[in-house]
Design a protein around this motif. Structure first.
Motif: not given
Length: 287
Positions: A110, A251, A254-255
């Motif tokens: 991240c 991304e 995942r954040l």
């Protein structure tokens, strides 16, 4: 990166050998490889904690090497972890590092990298099926905004399928990527051999080992066309895959994963993304 000991499930007793290099694009098909030798000693054993603690030093060494060779273009780093098959689902994107002594530890998947993904040492060390791999990569990178649903195998399509079934699908429509509901090593009928043999450069899967958790839908939604703006879609665009923005979508996923949601896909998302031209022939891990 290669496992050198595995005495228990405790990450402090599990150690790895780490070889590093920076790979600098000269063109879309030519990469300059430079060894990074200061942060990690070749063939020395490191625990996960030691690797995480040394990531800032490795990044600094990387930037110094780029400056040393006069690479002054805008730099967008991607971190690629090159593994043997048994480490494919290691949660490296969840490892944490501190960008400086004043910052709190940040999850590497991240952080401010273009991408954090994995690739296969076995695939890199053999040139078998290299031509078809290059052909698919070239087509994928040049036509990402034209890829359709039938050019991808979704996790929902892999139930009760085996390598031969998927080869038939690839023969009928050229396949550029595949989603797998779970770890490659835990799938009974589908193997990484299929991905190598058919030259497929992209795969996503969940490493979550809780049998009650099903990430099939979430995985497929990362790839399938976005329906948020259907009224703005042109004719024929309604089944174009989300490949142009895939690294960003990974991304974001995942954040989105918070500590309150331990089974969120973002905690378990594995991203295999393999460029056949960026080809370190002898090292296990490349940054």
């Amino acid at each position: 990166m290669k496992k050198v000991s595995s005495q228990s499930n405790n990450s402090e007793s599990e150690k790895f050998s780490v070889d590093t290099k920076v790979s600098i694009p000269q063109s879309s098909t030519d990469y300059q490889q430079e060894n990074l030798l200061e942060t990690f000693q070749e063939n020395a054993p490191y625990t996960q904690t030691e690797i995480e603690e040394n990531i800032p030093n490795l990044l600094e060494e990387c930037y110094q090497k780029l400056e040393e060779i006069g690479f002054d273009q805008d730099i967008h780093l991607a971190i690629e972890w090159v593994f043997d098959d048994d480490l494919f689902s290691l949660d490296v994107d969840c490892w944490k590092f501190k960008e400086n002594e004043f910052c709190r530890p940040k999850r590497i998947g991240c952080a401010s990298f273009e991408s954090v993904h994995i690739r296969s040492y076995r695939r890199l060390k053999t040139k078998r099926c290299l031509d078809i791999w290059k052909k698919k990569w070239d087509w994928l990178t040049k036509n990402a905004n034209k890829m359709k649903i039938n050019n991808y195998i979704f996790a929902s399509q892999t139930n009760d399928r085996n390598d031969n079934d998927l080869k038939v699908m690839d023969s009928q429509e050229m396949i550029f990527g595949i989603n797998l509901p779970t770890d490659l090593l835990r799938i009974e009928n589908i193997s990484y051999e299929f991905i190598i043999e058919r030259g497929i450069p992209l795969a996503l899967w969940s490493r979550c080992q809780n049998s009650a958790v099903n990430h099939t839908r979430d995985l497929d939604e990362l790839i399938k066309p976005k329906k948020d703006n259907e009224e703005n879609l042109k004719d024929g665009e309604d089944n174009v895959l989300n490949l142009e923005n895939l690294t960003k979508s990974v991304e974001v996923k995942r954040l989105e994963a918070t500590e309150k949601e331990p089974f969120h896909l973002g905690h378990h998302l594995c991203f295999l993304w393999e460029n056949p031209y960026n080809y370190p022939t002898s090292k296990k891990l490349k940054l």
